[in-house]
Design a protein around this motif. Structure first.
Motif, mmCIF file in Angstrom:
data_model
loop_
_atom_site.group_PDB
_atom_site.id
_atom_site.type_symbol
_atom_site.label_atom_id
_atom_site.label_comp_id
_atom_site.label_asym_id
_atom_site.label_seq_id
_atom_site.Cartn_x
_atom_site.Cartn_y
_atom_site.Cartn_z
ATOM 1 N N LEU A 1 0.761 -1.220 -0.185
ATOM 2 C CA LEU A 1 0.076 -0.057 0.066
ATOM 3 C C LEU A 1 0.763 1.213 0.078
ATOM 4 O O LEU A 1 0.337 2.437 -0.541
ATOM 5 C CB LEU A 1 -0.706 -0.092 1.172
ATOM 6 N N TYR A 2 2.173 1.069 0.336
ATOM 7 C CA TYR A 2 2.975 2.597 0.564
ATOM 8 C C TYR A 2 3.246 3.083 -0.835
ATOM 9 O O TYR A 2 3.381 3.958 -0.843
ATOM 10 C CB TYR A 2 4.191 2.036 1.348
ATOM 11 N N ILE A 3 3.248 2.002 -1.898
ATOM 12 C CA ILE A 3 3.823 2.439 -2.968
ATOM 13 C C ILE A 3 2.444 3.279 -3.699
ATOM 14 O O ILE A 3 2.752 4.177 -4.477
ATOM 15 C CB ILE A 3 3.981 1.042 -3.927
ATOM 16 N N ASP A 4 1.209 2.845 -3.234
ATOM 17 C CA ASP A 4 0.288 3.798 -3.813
ATOM 18 C C ASP A 4 0.307 5.005 -3.252
ATOM 19 O O ASP A 4 0.141 6.135 -3.741
ATOM 20 C CB ASP A 4 -1.154 2.987 -3.268
ATOM 21 N N ILE A 5 0.584 5.135 -2.122
ATOM 22 C CA ILE A 5 1.289 6.377 -1.273
ATOM 23 C C ILE A 5 1.877 7.332 -1.827
ATOM 24 O O ILE A 5 2.029 8.532 -2.061
ATOM 25 C CB ILE A 5 1.066 6.229 0.150
ATOM 26 N N ALA A 6 3.190 6.500 -2.446
ATOM 27 C CA ALA A 6 4.378 7.284 -3.008
ATOM 28 C C ALA A 6 3.942 7.756 -4.276
ATOM 29 O O ALA A 6 4.310 8.748 -4.737
ATOM 30 C CB ALA A 6 5.355 6.291 -3.175
ATOM 31 N N ILE A 7 3.201 7.044 -5.098
ATOM 32 C CA ILE A 7 2.617 7.487 -6.420
ATOM 33 C C ILE A 7 1.645 8.728 -6.163
ATOM 34 O O ILE A 7 1.811 9.828 -7.163
ATOM 35 C CB ILE A 7 1.708 6.467 -7.045
ATOM 36 N N SER A 8 0.915 8.523 -5.298
ATOM 37 C CA SER A 8 -0.015 10.011 -5.067
ATOM 38 C C SER A 8 0.969 11.090 -4.601
ATOM 39 O O SER A 8 0.573 12.162 -4.860
ATOM 40 C CB SER A 8 -1.089 9.536 -4.021
ATOM 41 N N LEU A 9 1.778 10.988 -3.843
ATOM 42 C CA LEU A 9 2.451 11.920 -3.523
ATOM 43 C C LEU A 9 3.488 12.559 -4.522
ATOM 44 O O LEU A 9 3.459 13.710 -4.832
ATOM 45 C CB LEU A 9 3.550 11.502 -2.186
ATOM 46 N N GLY A 10 3.829 11.499 -5.502
ATOM 47 C CA GLY A 10 4.495 12.081 -6.690
ATOM 48 C C GLY A 10 3.620 13.124 -7.540
ATOM 49 O O GLY A 10 3.993 14.189 -7.855
ATOM 50 N N LEU A 11 2.402 12.675 -7.688
ATOM 51 C CA LEU A 11 1.386 13.402 -8.286
ATOM 52 C C LEU A 11 1.191 14.982 -7.736
ATOM 53 O O LEU A 11 1.247 15.964 -8.439
ATOM 54 C CB LEU A 11 0.236 12.660 -8.497
ATOM 55 N N VAL A 12 1.083 14.734 -6.590
ATOM 56 C CA VAL A 12 0.645 16.122 -5.755
ATOM 57 C C VAL A 12 1.823 16.786 -5.679
ATOM 58 O O VAL A 12 1.804 18.265 -6.154
ATOM 59 C CB VAL A 12 0.270 15.676 -4.198
ATOM 60 N N GLY A 13 3.162 16.348 -5.469
ATOM 61 C CA GLY A 13 4.539 17.212 -5.782
ATOM 62 C C GLY A 13 4.568 17.780 -6.984
ATOM 63 O O GLY A 13 5.018 18.872 -7.224
ATOM 64 N N PHE A 14 4.257 17.031 -8.129
ATOM 65 C CA PHE A 14 4.417 17.638 -9.688
ATOM 66 C C PHE A 14 3.583 18.687 -9.748
ATOM 67 O O PHE A 14 3.853 19.715 -10.113
ATOM 68 C CB PHE A 14 4.076 16.461 -10.575
ATOM 69 N N LEU A 15 2.189 18.557 -9.255
ATOM 70 C CA LEU A 15 1.162 19.715 -9.249
ATOM 71 C C LEU A 15 1.662 21.029 -8.507
ATOM 72 O O LEU A 15 1.746 22.197 -8.960
ATOM 73 C CB LEU A 15 0.038 19.407 -8.950
ATOM 74 N N ALA A 16 2.227 20.670 -7.299
ATOM 75 C CA ALA A 16 2.897 21.953 -6.577
ATOM 76 C C ALA A 16 4.248 22.471 -7.151
ATOM 77 O O ALA A 16 3.837 23.730 -7.196
ATOM 78 C CB ALA A 16 3.413 21.375 -5.162
ATOM 79 N N THR A 17 4.835 21.913 -7.832
ATOM 80 C CA THR A 17 5.903 22.387 -8.519
ATOM 81 C C THR A 17 5.605 23.234 -9.601
ATOM 82 O O THR A 17 6.094 24.398 -9.964
ATOM 83 C CB THR A 17 7.017 21.233 -8.917
ATOM 84 N N VAL A 18 4.731 22.803 -10.409
ATOM 85 C CA VAL A 18 3.962 23.566 -11.474
ATOM 86 C C VAL A 18 3.358 24.848 -10.985
ATOM 87 O O VAL A 18 3.610 25.843 -11.665
ATOM 88 C CB VAL A 18 3.122 22.545 -12.553
ATOM 89 N N ALA A 19 2.680 24.649 -9.934
ATOM 90 C CA ALA A 19 2.110 25.880 -9.498
ATOM 91 C C ALA A 19 2.962 26.664 -9.146
ATOM 92 O O ALA A 19 2.826 28.108 -9.244
ATOM 93 C CB ALA A 19 1.121 25.624 -8.112
ATOM 94 N N PHE A 20 4.017 26.493 -8.278
ATOM 95 C CA PHE A 20 5.325 27.253 -7.663
ATOM 96 C C PHE A 20 5.866 27.891 -9.094
ATOM 97 O O PHE A 20 6.028 29.111 -8.993
ATOM 98 C CB PHE A 20 6.328 26.717 -6.687
ATOM 99 N N ALA A 21 6.014 27.251 -10.319
ATOM 100 C CA ALA A 21 6.730 27.683 -11.286
ATOM 101 C C ALA A 21 5.697 28.825 -12.141
ATOM 102 O O ALA A 21 6.299 29.917 -12.598
ATOM 103 C CB ALA A 21 7.247 26.451 -12.279
ATOM 104 N N ARG A 22 4.655 28.499 -12.143
ATOM 105 C CA ARG A 22 3.670 29.893 -12.762
ATOM 106 C C ARG A 22 3.647 30.688 -11.647
ATOM 107 O O ARG A 22 3.380 31.827 -12.434
ATOM 108 C CB ARG A 22 2.336 28.856 -12.842
ATOM 109 N N PHE A 23 3.800 30.672 -10.416
ATOM 110 C CA PHE A 23 3.775 31.786 -9.639
ATOM 111 C C PHE A 23 5.089 32.598 -9.759
ATOM 112 O O PHE A 23 4.948 33.704 -10.051
ATOM 113 C CB PHE A 23 3.991 31.504 -8.368
ATOM 114 N N VAL A 24 6.252 31.919 -10.263
ATOM 115 C CA VAL A 24 7.431 32.599 -10.325
ATOM 116 C C VAL A 24 7.196 33.417 -11.593
ATOM 117 O O VAL A 24 7.868 34.609 -11.947
ATOM 118 C CB VAL A 24 8.552 31.894 -10.309
ATOM 119 N N LEU A 25 6.916 32.617 -12.530
ATOM 120 C CA LEU A 25 6.748 33.397 -14.006
ATOM 121 C C LEU A 25 5.484 34.539 -14.008
ATOM 122 O O LEU A 25 5.874 35.527 -14.793
ATOM 123 C CB LEU A 25 6.139 32.209 -15.025
ATOM 124 N N SER A 26 4.854 34.559 -13.212
ATOM 125 C CA SER A 26 3.575 35.498 -13.167
ATOM 126 C C SER A 26 4.295 36.821 -12.376
ATOM 127 O O SER A 26 3.691 37.849 -12.730
ATOM 128 C CB SER A 26 2.373 35.004 -12.355
#
Length: 117
Positions: free
Chosen positions: A65-90
């Motif tokens: 089950l930990y693998i599913d948690i790691a995959i979910s964390l990877g998706l959330v981390g990717f979205l957070a990085t994209v949001a921060f990048a858009r913030f810096v660009l704006s």
């Protein structure tokens, strides 16, 4: 003779030590990062390190089950990085010149008939 379980135990312990060192260095970069993009990159690295910790614990405990948690964390981390990048660009470059239309204050005061109000 060394058993495969002993090899996995030693490798997972070594991986946890290395990930712990990487975690400390990344936290230092978040705190002392000279620029905002450095801090954002360090936060992204912290997400990757957390995924590594979860994966090593999943291998060590044999709980899938930990693998599913790691995959979910990877998706959330990717979205957070994209949001921060858009913030810096704006934010844009503060020292840049304003556009020509915005520099001329009279353009917004005039209407279609060319009359001033």
């Amino acid at each position: 003779m060394i058993t495969p379980a002993a090899i996995v135990a030693v490798a997972s312990s070594a991986a946890l030590v290395i990930l712990g060192l990487a975690l400390i260095l990344s936290v230092w970069r978040v705190v002392a990062g000279p620029t905002l993009p450095d801090r954002i990159l360090a936060l992204d690295m912290l997400t990757g390190i957390a995924i590594g910790f979860i994966a090593v614990i999943a291998v060590k405990t044999r709980f899938s089950l930990y693998i599913d948690i790691a995959i979910s964390l990877g998706l959330v981390g990717f979205l957070a990085t994209v949001a921060f990048a858009r913030f810096v660009l704006s934010r844009g470059n503060i020292k840049s010149k304003p556009p020509a239309a915005a520099a001329n204050g009279n353009t917004q005061k005039r209407r279609a008939g060319g009359k001033k109000r």
